[in-house]
Design a protein around this motif. Structure first.
Motif, short mmCIF file in Angstrom:
data_model
loop_
_atom_site.label_atom_id
_atom_site.label_comp_id
_atom_site.label_asym_id
_atom_site.label_seq_id
_atom_site.Cartn_x
_atom_site.Cartn_y
_atom_site.Cartn_z
N PRO A 111 0.84 -1.20 0.00
CA PRO A 111 0.00 0.00 0.00
C PRO A 111 0.87 1.25 0.00
CG PRO A 111 -0.14 -1.14 2.12
CD PRO A 111 0.74 -1.96 1.25
N ALA A 112 0.40 2.27 -0.67
CA ALA A 112 1.10 3.56 -0.70
C ALA A 112 0.24 4.61 -0.01
CB ALA A 112 1.40 3.97 -2.14
N PHE A 113 0.90 5.55 0.66
CA PHE A 113 0.17 6.55 1.42
C PHE A 113 0.75 7.94 1.18
CE2 PHE A 113 3.55 4.88 4.10
CZ PHE A 113 4.16 6.03 4.57
N VAL A 121 -3.33 6.05 -0.74
CA VAL A 121 -3.62 6.54 -2.09
C VAL A 121 -3.68 5.42 -3.11
CG1 VAL A 121 -2.65 8.82 -1.67
CG2 VAL A 121 -1.15 6.97 -2.47
N GLY A 122 -3.34 4.20 -2.72
CA GLY A 122 -3.41 3.09 -3.65
C GLY A 122 -2.45 1.98 -3.28
N MET A 123 -2.25 1.08 -4.23
CA MET A 123 -1.39 -0.08 -4.02
C MET A 123 -0.43 -0.21 -5.20
SD MET A 123 -1.10 -3.54 -5.19
CE MET A 123 -2.74 -4.03 -5.67
N VAL A 124 0.84 -0.47 -4.91
CA VAL A 124 1.83 -0.65 -5.97
C VAL A 124 2.21 -2.12 -6.07
CG1 VAL A 124 3.72 -0.08 -4.37
CG2 VAL A 124 4.11 0.01 -6.83
N HIS A 125 2.22 -2.65 -7.27
CA HIS A 125 2.48 -4.06 -7.52
C HIS A 125 3.91 -4.22 -8.05
CE1 HIS A 125 2.02 -8.20 -8.73
NE2 HIS A 125 0.74 -8.21 -8.41
N LEU A 126 4.61 -5.24 -7.54
CA LEU A 126 5.97 -5.50 -7.97
C LEU A 126 6.04 -5.76 -9.48
CD1 LEU A 126 8.97 -6.05 -7.38
CD2 LEU A 126 8.34 -8.41 -6.79
N LEU A 148 0.01 3.15 -9.47
CA LEU A 148 -0.85 2.83 -8.34
C LEU A 148 -2.16 2.19 -8.80
CD1 LEU A 148 -0.42 5.93 -5.99
CD2 LEU A 148 0.62 3.66 -5.79
N ARG A 149 -2.54 1.14 -8.12
CA ARG A 149 -3.81 0.47 -8.37
C ARG A 149 -4.76 0.78 -7.21
NH1 ARG A 149 -3.62 -4.09 -11.93
NH2 ARG A 149 -1.56 -4.32 -12.91
N PRO A 150 -6.07 0.75 -7.44
CA PRO A 150 -7.01 1.07 -6.36
C PRO A 150 -7.05 0.01 -5.28
CG PRO A 150 -8.18 0.38 -8.34
CD PRO A 150 -6.74 0.51 -8.73
#
Length: 318
Positions: A111-113, A121-126, A148-150
């Protein structure tokens, strides 16, 4: 006679057709996606698994059906990762630092903030990072916002079966648990939910979660701060919470013991002495909590750099 023979052939054809259809149905049920169908089917109001008597407990089908009941009985708060243990990244992070977080944590989704974790603010995938900037691909300027993904946001009281259905429908693998004030309370993944039905899922990168400490040398241990105090005391055969300055009723973990002894959250590298003569070295910590400790028992020999004389072969992971 011809009519009789013709009738027999018709019956055989119908029987063969029925057998083929039955075999096809069985094949459909044996396909991998059947697991999800069975899990989601357990959420049907007509399901009577809770009222059915338990068959032979040795059967895998029984274990599976018992796990299915958890879809209704358990809530998100029962399986979520608590806020203090969430590994997340700020939206201002640089590519090099993001790669390091992925490497150190072993996670594939983070998760990113913005500012604090309470403002996700979203999620980052490797995979997104690797496809855009990995494999020697340095031509694209790094921009975390475009990757960023929701995220899903769910209450802690939601049944895990409802969340599992929602995740499957919306094709999301991660959700943040939000408290009544809108702050982040925890995190849950689709793997956490499925494990409540079929048991622990481990891959090549998983470590033994039950390994809270490792012995570096005789008398010297590297331990997670969350290590249960009573279990560690049994390992070293020494009572650490007995004394006038320590109230055993208020301490459950090694980290809690060190916090009480220090009177504050100690910084990384700080040495905290124990009345028995033992020493605690804070190996890893942040401003809010202790993460890992090195414990030296009374009489343990110490070499250069403050470590035990014999080099470590294994380290605890947090």
């Amino acid at each position: 006679m011809a009519r009789l023979w013709t009738g027999m052939m018709d019956d055989n054809e119908e029987g063969s057709s029925s057998a083929a259809q039955s075999a096809q149905d069985e094949e459909q049920q044996d396909r991998p996606e059947g697991l999800f169908r069975r899990i989601i089917g357990a959420l049907s109001p007509n399901d009577t698994a809770e009222d059915a008597p338990d068959p032979d407990p040795a059967g895998s089908a029984v274990l599976f059906s018992r796990g299915m009941i958890n879809l209704r009985r358990m809530r998100v708060e029962d399986v979520m990762v608590p806020k203090a243990d969430i590994i997340a990244v700020p939206d201002t992070i640089e590519k090099r630092d993001l790669v390091q977080v992925f490497r150190d944590s072993g996670m594939t989704r983070l998760p990113a903030f913005s500012g604090t974790l309470d403002t996700p603010v979203g999620m980052v995938h490797l995979k997104d990072l690797a496809l855009s900037h990995g494999f020697n691909g340095n031509t694209t300027e790094f921009d975390l916002g475009t990757m960023l993904r929701p995220l899903l946001f769910v209450p802690p009281s939601m049944p895990i079966g409802v969340l599992l259905t929602k995740m499957q429908t919306e094709r999301r693998h991660m959700a943040l648990v939000i408290d009544e004030y809108g702050g982040v309370d925890g995190l849950v993944t689709i793997e956490d939910l499925i494990e409540q039905v079929i048991g622990e899922i481990e891959d090549e990168h998983d470590i033994d979660e039950g390994q809270n400490w490792t012995r570096e040398t005789p008398g010297c241990y590297l331990a997670l701060a969350k290590t249960p105090l009573e279990e560690f005391e049994a390992e070293i055969d020494l009572q650490l919470a007995d004394g006038e300055e320590i109230d055993r009723e208020e301490i459950d973990t090694l980290g809690g013991l060190v916090f009480v002894l220090a009177g504050h959250v100690p910084a990384r590298g700080e040495m905290v002495p124990h009345p028995s003569g033992a020493e605690f070295e804070v190996v890893d910590a942040d401003p809010r909590r202790i993460k890992r400790l090195r414990v030296r028992l009374p009489g343990a020999t110490v070499g250069q750099g403050g470590r035990a004389a014999v080099p470590s072969q294994q380290a605890a992971s947090g």
